[in-house]
Design a protein around this motif. Structure first.
Motif, PDB file in Angstrom:
ATOM      1  N   ILE A 255       0.825  -1.199   0.000  1.00 50.74           N
ATOM      2  CA  ILE A 255       0.000   0.000   0.000  1.00 50.74           C
ATOM      3  C   ILE A 255       0.864   1.256   0.000  1.00 50.74           C
ATOM      4  N   GLY A 309      -7.422  -0.018  -3.084  1.00 48.03           N
ATOM      5  CA  GLY A 309      -7.315  -0.784  -1.852  1.00 48.03           C
ATOM      6  C   GLY A 309      -6.745  -2.171  -2.001  1.00 48.03           C
ATOM      7  N   TYR A 310      -6.123  -2.477  -3.146  1.00 51.14           N
ATOM      8  CA  TYR A 310      -5.467  -3.767  -3.311  1.00 51.14           C
ATOM      9  C   TYR A 310      -4.075  -3.548  -3.892  1.00 51.14           C
ATOM     10  N   VAL A 317      -7.440  -3.559   1.547  1.00 51.58           N
ATOM     11  CA  VAL A 317      -8.221  -2.717   2.451  1.00 51.58           C
ATOM     12  C   VAL A 317      -9.681  -3.152   2.325  1.00 51.58           C
ATOM     13  N   ASP A 322     -12.795   1.062   6.669  1.00 48.73           N
ATOM     14  CA  ASP A 322     -11.361   1.026   6.379  1.00 48.73           C
ATOM     15  C   ASP A 322     -11.034   1.607   5.010  1.00 48.73           C
ATOM     16  N   LEU A 323     -11.930   1.442   4.067  1.00 50.37           N
ATOM     17  CA  LEU A 323     -11.686   1.879   2.695  1.00 50.37           C
ATOM     18  C   LEU A 323     -12.030   3.351   2.475  1.00 50.37           C
ATOM     19  N   TYR A 326      -9.505   5.964   1.313  1.00 50.75           N
ATOM     20  CA  TYR A 326      -9.016   5.779  -0.050  1.00 50.75           C
ATOM     21  C   TYR A 326     -10.060   6.243  -1.068  1.00 50.75           C
ATOM     22  N   ARG A 380     -15.517  -3.290  -2.766  1.00 50.39           N
ATOM     23  CA  ARG A 380     -14.656  -2.121  -2.987  1.00 50.39           C
ATOM     24  C   ARG A 380     -15.132  -1.324  -4.198  1.00 50.39           C
TER      25      ARG A 380
END
Length: 630
Positions: A255, A309-310, A317, A322-323, A326, A380
């Motif tokens: 990340i 997120g990957y 993520v 949590d995401l 981003y 996501r």
């Protein structure tokens, strides 16, 4: 030896059979439209691989301009001690001009004079290209160990003869960090890349250096710009869009090594640099604004890839809280691109030198998320999709794989296969559901040949492109990948790359010229058409506009292909035919840095009277026929 006429005729017939296939017929209904052709079908995909930017498109000539080091010392930099000079160089971890560049190279000269200077040398990217009578611009950050003025000499030197090819000077003023700019003009010596850069002083002193930079002339004379020869090759492809900042380069191995766009805008001294996914370091000179200016220079639409997120190392993520940071980062990135100067991030872009917003229709969420073993992409993608649509309802959101629970606007498909595999894929979209999402073939290539593709790969590419053209009502964009490769030893991480180069020159592969040919003639609709008696290595597509018909033909066979082209509805008059032909004797024939023009398109012209044209395609050939319909 005597042979009867019947035996001679049989031998001749047998020879002709070996030399050519039987005649095929291509039937085209000139007045019957089948489907629309996407105006954005042909574009570019780019990422930092094979030294695509640093050591490639990006014009910077100094390698490791920020003085990174390892156990062996400062990478790509070497000590210069002329005559009786004595000096040492090291990395100072406590001195730097900005928080982003908080370290520097420390040069301590204990003995030097005018005849025995001391300093540092940079080897460039496999040398430094110097052309005759050319102006080079550069800069560096520096501070001295005292307040006294310290003259600095800057030269470009030929590796073998020692000839000084260009020379200038600057004066470091005191012990505070400052940027110093310089220019120098090369001599009339022959062009070469076997050269290096030297920066020296002629007296005992201590000098700290950071961000040493040198640029040749750039495309459109942009500061911090791109190589002219490579940009001209891209312009010849007539690309309509640029997908950036890339695939794996967007994701990063982790990340923290993703394409963090906020660290890649503004002055170069505020960009900390970062490791790439292909085992070398990025200078981050090609930041978000530079990609957008690249689009501007070649009149392309941006297709913006957003970190989702990957990362390649497996870090994910999770969707949800949590995401969210981003997602906000992505929204801010879109605002930097499209926002007016009175928005937060539009104002930052304006401060960076581009007050006018850029147009943006396409945003891609992530890259190749099918490799996410935790299978979180559905959530996501949905989280990004909903947030973007609230603020930008007309934005087209591209998914990197099929998603459950919703239909994405556009789906990104990738194909990397050998020639036979691409022949098969040429029919992939013929029966695609027209009610599903539109398709973006965001990465594809026929992988034969190294470092750049051969004629066999070009045949596979061209066959595949005929399928995309026939189905360009659903396939709205496509981009070959990778785009670039530095052909020097150690410059390549992935074979079969469209354009090859070293520091001095560049060349197009057969696959490159296939792309140029296909983009050179494209109508706005496809026509009803069919073939009979064509072999399984014959491929075609036909598009048209009011005044022209664009016919793409591929003969991947080792023998010529006779062809009757029936133009039903063309009328009885004469029609001019402009032909581009690229052919080879074998599929393994190719272009190289030393032989760049072995396989290139050749132009010819003929005419057809009425509605029937007799034509013969050479072996292993790609042809584009533009038939005037006036």
């Amino acid at each position: 030896m005597f042979r009867s006429p019947d035996i001679c005729a049989a031998l001749i017939l047998g020879a002709l059979t070996l030399q050519a296939q039987g005649p095929a017929t291509l039937n085209i209904e000139v007045r019957k439209t089948k489907s629309a052709v996407s105006p954005t079908l042909y574009g570019l995909m780019t990422e930092e691989i094979n030294y695509s930017y640093d050591g490639g498109l990006y014009g910077e000539l100094i390698r490791n301009r920020t003085f990174r080091s390892d156990w062996s010392g400062v990478l790509n930099w070497f000590l210069v001690e002329k005559g009786s000079a004595a000096a040492k160089m090291s990395v100072d971890s406590k001195e730097g001009p900005t928080p982003a560049l908080a370290t520097s190279m420390k040069l301590e000269v204990t003995r030097a004079d005018a005849r025995s200077p001391a300093g540092v040398l940079n080897e460039g990217y496999w040398g430094i290209a110097v052309r005759p009578n050319t102006r080079y611009t550069g800069s560096f950050y520096a501070k001295a160990g005292s307040e006294s003025a310290l003259p600095v000499t800057i030269v470009l030197v030929a590796d073998y003869s020692g000839q000084v090819l260009a020379k200038t000077s600057a004066t470091v003023e005191g012990s505070a960090w400052r940027q110093y700019k310089f220019e120098m003009q090369s001599s009339d010596a022959a062009a070469s890349y076997e050269n290096h850069f030297e920066l020296t002083i002629d007296r005992p002193a201590t000098l700290w250096l950071q961000l040493v930079s040198l640029f040749p002339p750039t495309f459109h004379s942009r500061a911090n710009g791109n190589r002219i020869d490579i940009m001209e090759k891209l312009a010849a492809m007539h690309p309509t869009f640029l997908r950036f900042p890339g695939g794996n380069y967007l994701e990063g191995n982790r990340i923290e090594t993703r394409f963090d766009w906020k660290k890649m805008i503004g002055p170069l001294a505020d960009r900390p640099t970062h490791p790439t996914t292909w085992n070398y370091h990025s200078s981050d000179g090609m930041g978000l604004l530079e990609f957008l200016q690249w689009c501007e220079d070649l009149h392309m639409e941006p297709v913006l890839g957003i970190y989702a997120g990957y990362s390649l190392g497996g870090q994910v993520v999770k969707p949800g809280p949590d995401l969210e940071s981003y997602v906000q980062e992505g929204l801010e990135e879109i605002e930097y691109v499209t926002g007016k100067a009175d928005t937060k991030w539009g104002a930052v872009r304006a401060k960076d030198g581009h007050p006018a917003p850029f147009s943006l229709r396409y945003v891609e969420i992530g890259n190749e998320d099918n490799f996410d073993r935790q299978k979180t992409y559905d959530g996501r993608y949905a989280q990004f999709y909903k947030a973007i649509k609230v603020k930008y309802p007309s934005m087209q959101i591209i998914a990197t794989m099929p998603v459950q629970g919703m239909t994405p606007d556009i789906l990104d498909d990738h194909y990397y296969k050998r020639e036979q595999g691409m022949f098969e894929e040429s029919r992939h979209y013929d029966k695609t559901d027209r009610n599903g999402p539109k398709i973006f073939v965001g990465e594809w290539a026929t992988r034969e040949g190294s470092p750049t593709p051969n004629q066999g790969a070009a045949l596979g590419d061209a066959a595949f492109l005929t399928g995309l053209e026939r189905n360009s009502d659903v396939v709205i964009m496509s981009a070959y990948a990778p785009l670039f490769v530095n052909v020097n030893p150690g410059g390549m991480q992935w074979t079969s790359d469209l354009i090859g180069y070293d520091g001095l020159s560049s060349y197009g592969s057969p696959s490159y010229y296939a792309q140029v040919m296909f983009a050179s003639c494209l109508g706005d609709h496809t026509l009803e058409s069919s073939t009979s008696d064509a072999g399984d290595k014959f491929f075609y597509s036909v598009t048209a506009a009011p005044s022209k018909l664009c016919l793409k033909l591929v003969n991947a066979s080792s023998v010529p292909q006779p062809l009757v082209i029936a133009l039903k509805g063309a009328g009885a008059g004469a029609h001019a035919v402009h032909i581009d032909t690229m052919k080879a004797n074998t599929t393994w024939a190719t272009n190289t840095i030393n032989h760049p023009d072995r396989i290139v398109p050749v132009k010819s012209a003929t005419s057809v009277k009425g509605e029937r044209m007799q034509h013969v395609m050479p072996q292993y050939s790609i042809q584009v026929l533009q038939i005037d319909l006036k």
